[in-house]
Design a protein around this motif. Structure first.
Motif, PDB file in Angstrom:
ATOM      1  N   GLY A 150      52.634  23.204   7.940  1.00 44.29           N
ATOM      2  CA  GLY A 150      53.998  23.723   8.040  1.00 44.29           C
ATOM      3  C   GLY A 150      54.787  23.628   6.750  1.00 44.29           C
ATOM      4  O   GLY A 150      55.945  24.036   6.703  1.00 44.29           O
ATOM      5  N   LEU A 151      54.159  23.116   5.693  1.00 46.49           N
ATOM      6  CA  LEU A 151      54.859  22.957   4.402  1.00 46.49           C
ATOM      7  C   LEU A 151      54.619  24.179   3.553  1.00 46.49           C
ATOM      8  O   LEU A 151      53.469  24.538   3.310  1.00 46.49           O
ATOM      9  N   GLU A 152      55.686  24.752   3.043  1.00 46.82           N
ATOM     10  CA  GLU A 152      55.519  25.962   2.229  1.00 46.82           C
ATOM     11  C   GLU A 152      55.376  25.622   0.754  1.00 46.82           C
ATOM     12  O   GLU A 152      56.085  24.762   0.246  1.00 46.82           O
ATOM     13  N   GLU A 153      54.498  26.355   0.086  1.00 44.56           N
ATOM     14  CA  GLU A 153      54.438  26.275  -1.369  1.00 44.56           C
ATOM     15  C   GLU A 153      55.784  26.772  -1.882  1.00 44.56           C
ATOM     16  O   GLU A 153      56.355  27.736  -1.367  1.00 44.56           O
ATOM     17  N   ALA A 154      56.302  26.121  -2.922  1.00 43.42           N
ATOM     18  CA  ALA A 154      57.694  26.344  -3.305  1.00 43.42           C
ATOM     19  C   ALA A 154      58.009  27.766  -3.767  1.00 43.42           C
ATOM     20  O   ALA A 154      59.144  28.228  -3.621  1.00 43.42           O
ATOM     21  N   SER A 155      57.036  28.465  -4.331  1.00 43.80           N
ATOM     22  CA  SER A 155      57.297  29.852  -4.768  1.00 43.80           C
ATOM     23  C   SER A 155      56.571  30.850  -3.882  1.00 43.80           C
ATOM     24  O   SER A 155      56.239  31.952  -4.316  1.00 43.80           O
ATOM     25  N   SER A 156      56.270  30.434  -2.647  1.00 47.09           N
ATOM     26  CA  SER A 156      55.560  31.275  -1.677  1.00 47.09           C
ATOM     27  C   SER A 156      54.245  31.831  -2.208  1.00 47.09           C
ATOM     28  O   SER A 156      53.820  32.915  -1.846  1.00 47.09           O
ATOM     29  N   GLN A 157      53.581  31.071  -3.101  1.00 49.27           N
ATOM     30  CA  GLN A 157      52.247  31.471  -3.544  1.00 49.27           C
ATOM     31  C   GLN A 157      51.225  31.052  -2.491  1.00 49.27           C
ATOM     32  O   GLN A 157      51.418  30.043  -1.832  1.00 49.27           O
ATOM     33  N   GLN A 158      50.120  31.805  -2.402  1.00 53.90           N
ATOM     34  CA  GLN A 158      49.013  31.335  -1.583  1.00 53.90           C
ATOM     35  C   GLN A 158      48.387  30.123  -2.276  1.00 53.90           C
ATOM     36  O   GLN A 158      47.926  30.223  -3.407  1.00 53.90           O
ATOM     37  N   MET A 159      48.417  28.987  -1.598  1.00 53.43           N
ATOM     38  CA  MET A 159      47.904  27.769  -2.237  1.00 53.43           C
ATOM     39  C   MET A 159      47.347  26.833  -1.166  1.00 53.43           C
ATOM     40  O   MET A 159      47.894  26.741  -0.071  1.00 53.43           O
ATOM     41  N   ASN A 160      46.247  26.183  -1.491  1.00 53.47           N
ATOM     42  CA  ASN A 160      45.652  25.172  -0.617  1.00 53.47           C
ATOM     43  C   ASN A 160      45.494  23.883  -1.404  1.00 53.47           C
ATOM     44  O   ASN A 160      45.108  23.904  -2.567  1.00 53.47           O
ATOM     45  N   GLU A 161      45.766  22.795  -0.713  1.00 50.17           N
ATOM     46  CA  GLU A 161      45.362  21.493  -1.237  1.00 50.17           C
ATOM     47  C   GLU A 161      43.943  21.281  -0.738  1.00 50.17           C
ATOM     48  O   GLU A 161      43.670  21.543   0.444  1.00 50.17           O
ATOM     49  N   VAL A 162      43.069  20.770  -1.580  1.00 48.38           N
ATOM     50  CA  VAL A 162      41.682  20.570  -1.164  1.00 48.38           C
ATOM     51  C   VAL A 162      41.233  19.158  -1.506  1.00 48.38           C
ATOM     52  O   VAL A 162      41.364  18.724  -2.654  1.00 48.38           O
ATOM     53  N   TRP A 163      40.715  18.465  -0.526  1.00 45.59           N
ATOM     54  CA  TRP A 163      40.098  17.149  -0.734  1.00 45.59           C
ATOM     55  C   TRP A 163      38.590  17.342  -0.653  1.00 45.59           C
ATOM     56  O   TRP A 163      38.072  17.765   0.383  1.00 45.59           O
ATOM     57  N   THR A 164      37.914  17.052  -1.754  1.00 44.25           N
ATOM     58  CA  THR A 164      36.474  17.291  -1.850  1.00 44.25           C
ATOM     59  C   THR A 164      35.758  15.957  -2.026  1.00 44.25           C
ATOM     60  O   THR A 164      36.262  15.063  -2.715  1.00 44.25           O
ATOM     61  N   VAL A 165      34.581  15.848  -1.409  1.00 40.44           N
ATOM     62  CA  VAL A 165      33.779  14.629  -1.536  1.00 40.44           C
ATOM     63  C   VAL A 165      32.442  15.000  -2.167  1.00 40.44           C
ATOM     64  O   VAL A 165      32.170  16.181  -2.399  1.00 40.44           O
TER      65      VAL A 165
END
Ligand code: 3EB
Length: 312
Positions: free
Chosen positions: A41-56
């Motif tokens: 539900g958190l929007e990227e501040a400039s409405s860009q398509q963005m994902n946070e990714v946690w990789t192992v």
């Protein structure tokens, strides 16, 4: 090896990789979809398509147990739990139930040490005094921690922010080995905040260190312009940024047993008109730290910005 990156690739493509622990698309919806994806539900501040990714570096297995969506490796689990719009009508009880369900799953899966929580809630500053939504959330969380026998010295690091949509989500990282939690000597421990901040103090540590497969990490909680227990520099964005980064630097110097370096910032900005100034301020001082900027309400209405960190 755990890494935290920001990617504009499609959420599906990111999820299709075997080494993806969690993808957090920065989108307006806050509802479950499939294990491993956490629309928060958190929007990227400039409405860009963005994902946070946690990789192992291991391969990840994913699944759903009751209402908990999880993904795990041999030494780490991520569990997410959503509240519906209706659930949020009684945020205290719903939070307690959600936390109880997550903690029970951690126990069952053998990852008994929650070390990092994220909490994204609707209308976090709605309600007066003790009736404020954030404060009721704090009571539900504390009740669940107390019922599970978690004592303040074992409270994990956390962030708790308000988004601008319906529903809520909690997600947690937990380990099978015991992490080390730290406080900030320039701030009153959150779980000892005085009564004026609510019936139940917020249950979190300022930073948590742990080593997984010989690689050390430091997770810094959402950090803001607070000294002692008081908000300082109300109304001044740049000065709030200064105090916030002073708090972060204090933790890097005093709560960092393995000497990890700042790797990423997740930045929460209350007002859209502060986004560019916040980016400029951080880019000038921390050009080598990856950063993602989101629009969010901070749990005290006089706070303009909050920053959390991942260090390795
Ligand atoms: C503070 O320092 C600012 O309730 O989980 C920061 C990080 C804050 C986590 C939480 C709240 C929480 O009190 C607010």
């Amino acid at each position: 090896m755990l890494s935290h990156t920001f990617s504009s690739s499609s959420t599906f493509e990111l999820l299709s990789r075997k080494d993806t622990l969690a993808v957090i698309p920065l989108v307006k919806n806050c509802e479950p979809f499939e294990a491993g994806v956490i629309p928060a539900g958190l929007e990227e501040a400039s409405s860009q398509q963005m994902n946070e990714v946690w990789t192992v570096s291991d391969s990840v297995s994913r699944g759903k147990t009751g209402k908990c969506y999880w993904s795990k490796t041999s030494d780490l689990i991520c569990v997410a739990y959503w509240l519906s719009k209706d659930d949020c009508g009684n945020i205290e009880d719903s939070t307690q139930r959600g936390y109880e369900a997550m903690l029970a799953l951690l126990e069952k899966e053998g990852f008994i040490y929650p070390f990092r929580f994220w909490n994204y809630l609707p209308g976090i500053n709605v309600g007066q005094g003790d009736e404020e939504l954030y404060k009721k959330f704090c009571t539900g969380r504390l009740n669940a921690f107390e019922k599970s026998g978690l004592t303040p010295d074992n409270f994990p690091s956390a962030s708790a922010l308000g988004h601008h949509t319906e529903g809520a989500v909690f997600y947690v990282f937990a380990s099978a080995i015991k992490p080390l939690h730290f406080n900030n000597h320039h701030q009153v421990n959150a779980y000892e905040y005085p009564r004026q901040y609510g019936i139940s103090s917020p249950s979190f540590a300022r930073a948590t260190a742990l080593t997984l497969q010989r690689a050390p990490y430091l997770f810094i909680s959402g950090t803001a312009s607070i000294i002692g227990h008081e908000t300082v520099e109300a109304g001044n964005l740049e000065r709030q940024l200064e105090v916030t980064l002073n708090n972060i630097e204090h933790l890097m110097a005093n709560a960092n047993p393995d000497n990890c370096s700042l790797s990423t910032f997740k930045v929460y900005v209350r007002y859209p008109e502060h986004i560019q100034r916040t980016k400029d301020w951080l880019m000038q001082r921390y050009p080598h730290v990856g950063a993602v900027f989101t629009l969010a309400d901070i749990c005290r209405s006089d706070l303009l910005v909050e920053i959390e960190c991942f260090c390795r």
